[in-house]
Design a protein around this motif. Structure first.
Motif, PDB file in Angstrom:
ATOM      1  N   UNK A  81       0.460  -1.311  -0.093  1.00  0.00           N
ATOM      2  CA  UNK A  81       0.179   0.096  -0.273  1.00  0.00           C
ATOM      3  C   UNK A  81       0.782   1.152   0.045  1.00  0.00           C
ATOM      4  N   UNK A  82       2.244   0.774   0.004  1.00  0.00           N
ATOM      5  CA  UNK A  82       3.068   2.233   0.190  1.00  0.00           C
ATOM      6  C   UNK A  82       2.704   3.214   1.347  1.00  0.00           C
ATOM      7  N   UNK A  83       2.825   2.899   2.685  1.00  0.00           N
ATOM      8  CA  UNK A  83       2.499   3.966   3.519  1.00  0.00           C
ATOM      9  C   UNK A  83       3.462   4.594   4.057  1.00  0.00           C
ATOM     10  N   UNK A  84       4.627   4.125   3.244  1.00  0.00           N
ATOM     11  CA  UNK A  84       6.519   5.001   3.763  1.00  0.00           C
ATOM     12  C   UNK A  84       7.079   4.665   1.751  1.00  0.00           C
ATOM     13  N   UNK A  85       7.411   5.723   1.997  1.00  0.00           N
ATOM     14  CA  UNK A  85       7.914   5.710   0.973  1.00  0.00           C
ATOM     15  C   UNK A  85      10.006   5.782   1.982  1.00  0.00           C
TER      16      UNK A  85
END
Length: 216
Positions: A81-85
């Motif tokens: 979900x690409x909560x972080x980069x």
């Protein structure tokens, strides 16, 4: 216990020196030259502020083989979900400062101090020390750093300001370099890293891997 001379950059050979609980030596200094030699020989500093510098090489050694990384379903979803980069070596010193300042349950303080930060920053400029930064909504929320010895990454410390940030950063790092890294040194046991697949190996095995990497 072996006492180090501040004016001589040497360590006892950890392959032939078997101190109780892995405490190899004390004293010396935190120069970049000494720190570099230490990690190339499987030794790392770990001590409380105001104490003598203590140098360790525990047996067994807590490590992670990249191919043995375990990722839970919840962490897979967070990554999907690409909560972080993530960035690499974007703000190395900030990562170290956060690692120094973060409150850790059950610990009165941190072994990381300004002198070590200066030394690690110098090694970063020389390409030996690296960081992974974890971002959320433009804010630095986690990260980790370590020392590279050939194809071995010696993980030093990590921090997290939001849940799962440092774990996500570690997984991202391992996945990115799983084909080029032979081993990640986690040094001392933690349940956090054990849950990700880290395990104990004999000190002799770890030192042999380091020796092989130092030959290149």
């Amino acid at each position: 216990m072996y006492k180090l001379d501040k004016h001589q950059i040497v360590f006892p050979d950890p392959a032939h020196y078997h101190p109780r609980e892995g405490l190899l030596a004390y004293g010396g200094d935190l120069s970049a030259e000494r720190i570099k030699l230490a990690y190339e020989n499987g030794i790392f500093p770990w001590y409380n502020p105001g104490e003598e510098i203590l140098w360790w090489c525990p047996d067994p050694r807590f490590v992670l083989y990249p191919e043995e990384l375990r990722i839970s379903k919840s962490m897979r979803k967070i990554l999907r979900d690409e909560v972080f980069s993530f960035t690499e070596n974007h703000c190395f010193r900030k990562v170290l400062e956060n690692c120094m300042q973060i409150e850790r349950p059950g610990q009165d303080g941190t072994w990381l101090n300004e002198d070590l930060i200066e030394t690690f920053t110098q090694l970063h400029r020389e390409g030996m020390a690296n960081s992974i930064e974890v971002w959320q909504y433009g804010n630095l929320v986690g990260g980790l750093y370590g020392i590279q010895v050939g194809n071995v990454f010696c993980g030093e410390s990590m921090f997290s300001h939001v849940s799962n940030a440092s774990k996500a950063g570690f997984i991202h790092f391992v996945n990115k370099y799983r084909d080029t890294l032979e081993l990640i040194d986690c040094q001392i046991h933690s349940e956090h890293l054990e849950s990700l697949g880290a395990r104990m190996i004999p000190k002799s095995d770890y030192l042999n891997i380091l020796k092989r990497n130092n030959e290149f």
